[in-house]
Design an enzyme around this catalytic site. Structure first.
Site, PDB file in Angstrom:
ATOM      1  N   ASP A  45      -3.667  -8.807  -0.559  1.00  0.00           N
ATOM      2  CA  ASP A  45      -3.758  -9.946   0.374  1.00  0.00           C
ATOM      3  C   ASP A  45      -2.441 -10.710   0.141  1.00  0.00           C
ATOM      4  OD1 ASP A  45      -3.705 -11.059  -2.160  1.00  0.00           O
ATOM      5  OD2 ASP A  45      -5.810 -12.278  -1.814  1.00  0.00           O
ATOM      6  N   CYS A  98      -1.146 -10.294  -4.639  1.00  0.00           N
ATOM      7  CA  CYS A  98      -1.695  -9.356  -5.902  1.00  0.00           C
ATOM      8  C   CYS A  98      -0.959  -9.976  -7.214  1.00  0.00           C
ATOM      9  CB  CYS A  98      -1.432  -7.864  -5.280  1.00  0.00           C
ATOM     10  SG  CYS A  98       0.177  -7.455  -5.120  1.00  0.00           S
ATOM     11  N   HIS A 116       2.432  -3.114  -4.755  1.00  0.00           N
ATOM     12  CA  HIS A 116       1.450  -3.854  -5.296  1.00  0.00           C
ATOM     13  C   HIS A 116       1.070  -3.826  -6.589  1.00  0.00           C
ATOM     14  CE1 HIS A 116      -2.906  -5.208  -4.709  1.00  0.00           C
ATOM     15  NE2 HIS A 116      -3.180  -4.423  -5.851  1.00  0.00           N
ATOM     16  N   HIS A 121       6.322  -9.367  12.596  1.00  0.00           N
ATOM     17  CA  HIS A 121       5.136  -8.631  12.305  1.00  0.00           C
ATOM     18  C   HIS A 121       4.990  -8.061  10.712  1.00  0.00           C
ATOM     19  CE1 HIS A 121       4.836  -6.812  16.637  1.00  0.00           C
ATOM     20  NE2 HIS A 121       4.636  -8.038  16.743  1.00  0.00           N
TER      21      HIS A 121
END
Length: 208
Positions: A13, A16, A120, A201
């Protein structure tokens, strides 16, 4: 000490890193808002150390930026959090199997471990057995006089090597992503960043 190293998956999200640190330090994987505040307060309190040259943006811009829940953390944030908790943070990179140690020059007596897959961060923990509940996880390890965490260190290194062998990482130079907003395909982190800057984006999915 009996047990196995396990990867505790933290939700993707954009927070992390903070939530993985919260998990290993406090067994709380929802600490991102609090830890972002800690980092902003630390940085704003020392504009000499945290200068524009160091941060890549002005002190004020950085503080606003790190409080944005969409922004990712990295090395600067890990070094501040190691100091905040008074513990070393070992971040293992699956792709290179390298370990970056934060806070190692401070002679802290304990260490926690994270796992990085190129995009991540997850938490690393010692579990008594495969499938044991998370409340039995050990995430803080004593640092011995030789600055290692004893047998746990080689268990962690072996775990990271195995994750590497299984290719559980994202090759950020060569991976292919699709923009979730406009569906355009981009290759590598560089193109993804350029697309994000050009369009605003920020929702990318990996695809093969």
């Amino acid at each position: 000490m009996e047990g196995i190293i396990v990867r505790r998956v933290i939700p993707s999200d954009n927070s992390c890193l903070f939530n993985a640190v919260g998990y290993v330090m406090d067994h709380d994987s929802k600490k991102a808002p609090e830890l972002r505040q800690v980092i902003a307060a630390t940085v704003s309190s020392d504009p000499v150390k945290y200068s524009e040259a160091f941060l890549g943006k002005t002190n004020e811009e950085y503080c606003a930026w790190i409080l944005d829940s969409e922004k990712w953390g990295g090395a600067i944030e890990l070094s501040i959090l190691a100091d905040y908790y008074g513990r070393e943070i070992a971040a293992y990179d699956i792709q290179t199997t390298r370990c970056d140690l934060y806070g190692q020059d401070r002679n802290f007596s304990e260490r926690a471990m994270l796992l990085y897959d190129g995009l991540h961060y997850d938490a690393l923990a010692m579990s008594p057995a495969e499938g044991a509940p998370e409340e039995f996880d050990q995430t803080i390890f004593a640092v011995s006089n030789d600055r290692t965490i004893g047998p746990v260190e080689s268990l962690a290194q072996n775990f990271v090597k195995e994750q590497h062998r299984l290719r559980k990482f994202t090759d950020t130079a060569n991976f292919t992503l699709r923009c979730g907003v406009c569906q355009i395909g981009v290759k590598g982190q560089k193109e993804a960043v350029e697309h994000a800057q050009a369009t605003g984006h920020a929702n990318f999915q990996e695809y093969n």
